[in-house]
Design a protein around this motif. Sequence first.
Motif, short mmCIF file in Angstrom:
data_model
loop_
_atom_site.label_atom_id
_atom_site.label_comp_id
_atom_site.label_asym_id
_atom_site.label_seq_id
_atom_site.Cartn_x
_atom_site.Cartn_y
_atom_site.Cartn_z
N LYS A 1 0.73 -1.21 0.13
CA LYS A 1 0.10 0.30 0.00
C LYS A 1 1.00 1.38 -0.01
O LYS A 1 0.56 2.44 -0.56
CB LYS A 1 -0.86 -0.23 1.10
N ILE A 2 1.98 1.12 0.53
CA ILE A 2 2.99 2.39 0.70
C ILE A 2 4.28 1.92 -0.11
O ILE A 2 4.92 0.82 0.07
CB ILE A 2 3.19 2.84 1.90
N PHE A 3 4.54 2.63 -1.22
CA PHE A 3 5.80 2.25 -1.98
C PHE A 3 6.48 3.69 -2.43
O PHE A 3 5.86 4.22 -3.35
CB PHE A 3 5.40 1.53 -3.42
N VAL A 4 7.38 3.92 -1.61
CA VAL A 4 8.10 5.42 -1.82
C VAL A 4 9.51 5.29 -1.60
O VAL A 4 10.18 4.01 -1.16
CB VAL A 4 7.51 6.25 -0.87
N PRO A 5 10.28 6.19 -2.24
CA PRO A 5 11.86 6.09 -2.05
C PRO A 5 12.18 6.02 -0.65
O PRO A 5 11.84 6.66 0.15
CB PRO A 5 12.26 7.26 -3.01
N THR A 6 13.32 5.46 -0.31
CA THR A 6 13.99 5.35 0.98
C THR A 6 14.92 6.74 0.93
O THR A 6 16.15 6.78 0.82
CB THR A 6 14.86 4.21 1.26
N VAL A 7 14.24 7.89 1.44
CA VAL A 7 15.06 9.03 1.51
C VAL A 7 14.13 9.77 2.62
O VAL A 7 12.87 9.86 2.59
CB VAL A 7 15.07 9.91 0.21
N CYS A 8 14.69 10.68 3.19
CA CYS A 8 14.24 11.52 4.42
C CYS A 8 14.76 13.06 4.27
O CYS A 8 16.09 13.19 3.45
CB CYS A 8 14.85 11.00 5.64
N SER A 9 14.27 14.00 4.81
CA SER A 9 14.83 15.16 4.81
C SER A 9 14.33 15.87 6.28
O SER A 9 13.41 15.43 6.64
CB SER A 9 14.36 16.06 3.79
N LYS A 10 14.99 16.77 6.79
CA LYS A 10 14.90 17.31 7.97
C LYS A 10 14.05 18.48 7.86
O LYS A 10 13.79 19.19 6.85
CB LYS A 10 16.25 17.82 8.59
N ASP A 11 13.02 18.45 8.94
CA ASP A 11 12.14 19.40 9.00
C ASP A 11 12.24 20.29 10.31
O ASP A 11 12.06 20.07 11.14
CB ASP A 11 10.72 18.86 8.78
N PRO A 12 13.08 21.35 10.11
CA PRO A 12 13.41 22.17 11.36
C PRO A 12 12.14 22.85 12.18
O PRO A 12 12.17 23.08 13.24
CB PRO A 12 14.24 23.16 10.94
N LEU B 1 11.96 14.08 10.94
CA LEU B 1 12.25 13.56 9.70
C LEU B 1 10.95 13.53 8.68
O LEU B 1 10.34 12.92 9.06
CB LEU B 1 13.26 12.50 9.58
N LYS B 2 11.13 14.06 7.49
CA LYS B 2 9.99 13.89 6.48
C LYS B 2 10.67 12.50 5.74
O LYS B 2 11.86 12.42 5.56
CB LYS B 2 9.95 15.13 5.58
N VAL B 3 9.65 11.67 5.13
CA VAL B 3 10.26 10.37 4.67
C VAL B 3 9.48 10.44 3.26
O VAL B 3 8.32 10.83 3.05
CB VAL B 3 9.69 9.21 5.47
N GLY B 4 9.98 9.58 2.36
CA GLY B 4 9.42 9.56 1.08
C GLY B 4 9.18 10.56 0.18
O GLY B 4 10.12 11.43 0.09
N PHE B 5 7.93 10.60 -0.59
CA PHE B 5 7.77 11.72 -1.23
C PHE B 5 7.69 13.22 -0.50
O PHE B 5 8.06 13.94 -0.94
CB PHE B 5 6.42 11.58 -2.11
N ASP B 6 7.41 13.16 1.01
CA ASP B 6 7.35 14.03 1.78
C ASP B 6 8.37 14.83 1.82
O ASP B 6 8.85 15.91 1.81
CB ASP B 6 6.63 13.65 3.03
N ALA B 7 9.85 14.03 1.40
CA ALA B 7 11.15 14.51 1.77
C ALA B 7 11.34 15.41 0.63
O ALA B 7 12.30 16.41 0.79
CB ALA B 7 11.95 13.47 1.87
N PHE B 8 10.64 15.44 -0.42
CA PHE B 8 10.98 16.40 -1.70
C PHE B 8 10.22 17.41 -1.51
O PHE B 8 10.00 18.23 -2.74
CB PHE B 8 10.87 15.40 -2.83
N ASP B 9 9.59 17.98 -0.57
CA ASP B 9 8.98 18.99 -0.49
C ASP B 9 9.71 20.51 -0.71
O ASP B 9 8.98 21.35 -1.22
CB ASP B 9 8.37 19.23 0.96
#
Length: 696
Positions: free
Chosen positions: A325-336, A341-349
Amino acid sequence: MENFLPAMTQSEFNEQIINLEDFQDDTVLPQELINLLNKQSFNGTVVEENEENANQIASNLENNSCNVSETSSDSLNCDTNNNLANLKSNTTSVSSLTSGNTNQENETIIHEEENYDQFEDDLKPKSQANSTIKRTHLINLIYELYDLGNQNLDCEKSNEVYKVPNILVESFMEKLPPGKNLKNSILLTWKKRYFKLNSIGELHVFDIDTKNGVLKDKPDEVYNLMGGKAEFDQNRIISLDDGRGNYMVFRSCAGAEESEELFLKWKQEIERQIVDRSESLWIKPNQPITLNQSHVNKDRNVLIIDVGTCSIRAGLFDQEPKLPKIFVPTVCSKDPNQNRLKVGFDAFDFLLGSSAPSTIDLRKSLSSWCLTSSNGQLIFPLKNRNGIDKLNVEVESIESIISYVVENLNINSEDTEILLITSHKLTDRLNTQYLNYLLSGETYSFKSATIINQSLMSLYSYNANIGIIANLGEKIDIIPICNGMPFQNGVTNLAYGGSCMSEFLNFYISRGHVSYVNDIEQFFVRYVKENSCYTAQNYQEELNKYPNDSQKFKLEMVGRANELKKLEFPESARFRAVEGLFNPEIWGLDGQGIHKLIFKAIQSSSMDLRREMARNIYLCGGMSRIPGLKERLEIELKKLFPPTLRVKVNRSEYSYHSAYLGAFKFIQQPEYEKLLITRDEWVQEKTSCLKKWRCI
């Protein structure tokens, strides 16, 4: 606005006459171009400048630039800079637009022909010369990579088996003891046993309890007849060879009624079951799993999370396997702002938010912009960094991935079990950290937790308990497994794989003046790799078809990525990038090809298992989908083994999701009950619970 200098072929370039009158009045030319045109040297001769005309052009440039918006000016400058780069790379010269020679309106530029050959390819127009793209195009391409509808999956096929195997024929029979046959045995000591043959080719032999004269609950012997051989003689004696080193002889019981009819029924069913149809037993989405009835667990509530090097897959357990049901890239980004940490497609915000640039110049480092952005930087939790072979695990990122899945699937941890699948074997320290996070109650309080390796789950997806797993992803793992136990002396873990293939392919793409250098741009290379590469069955013959990289391949973007322009690179790069799997020297590495590593894994097993290992080689991971890889691997392995040994490489159409699908079978097995750690066990025993995982 059109580019100030159109692309030209060699013949057009020779005859081109350049004059100020060729440009429109509103054309905006950068000062760098004017300097280049006025100061170009050709064949060692510097053309004199006309200061008056140069000043006039500069004045016009300054006046016209006031009427051009900042956005369009940036876009034009980017286009002109690309053409300037082409002019510099071609080392061509243009006669001064302001030459003192006014007798002729146009002056023809003559080049020495001896310089043409070495720049012949560069003089051709480059369709990908424009490296400025919209951020929405980049996001669409990433979504295209993770669109399950584009995985060429066929969910309509039937497994041709039932949830619980049918018993085709059963009766009392007489069999010879193991190791004896009709030819080498003088004294034939027949033993009475009860035989059952089911619909998946398994022959179960039950012994009789001598105390009470009833059958035992569990079979003493189990033979898999698929792919085996059977002989029937006139005395109603059946000889079976399962092709895995097991041999058995049995017959109808002496004096049994209707023995002839019973013998014919056994013969008919055995002949059907010895046909190799193992592919029908592989785990497929929306199809029932073939299990023994005593193992079926109908009411389990299990959360499955598969954390791979490149992709995250997650979903809930069901009696019929489902795609994640969830298929996203293994990538995170910091949300200060939220300190998380944001995960998956949310990391590309940062590419979609208001602070993101409207366009991205691929020739500039996007990563440097990310590092200075308020949205933080991208984190790839399971990727090797700085040439370090050992995998570095970001614990905080893995915990954020688990939280992301729990929130998106709306999971109540108190009445849910969790199965965490990892692409690598974890140390006791990491297992302790994750179990504290999942079971202690401080963050989550799952009923139980199990952490297991991807390779073992992939074997379950093929409905097998013995074989060689070749996990071909960003890294390469070759693991021989027998009954859930890996042979450690045959295990090979390589820190390279798909990443080296991408770097090699990117080298050839860069010849077209486009080079993808940072982490985000690597999604472009991955798209090209998945949509263009193939395996050469004979590398040398395939290489001879494309001498000197003369033939070009044009890749058209499809689906959500169709807004991007075509990529053009040498045709030979499509199979040369893959050849590194068999010859790592092509990637600049000193190592053995995967065929030799698989041969080593088979040789590490005992003599009686090698025949079965050789016919049970299973591919999984992203690179397993490369066309022709399965056939080429079989060819290379057959060269290493004697001709009498059967070699078979198996690849499911769902090999990309094999570890996730295999979890549906694993949860139904008694081994799952033995390996899970309950919440109460962890609270009472802590790290002593981990000893049950050390065997795997």
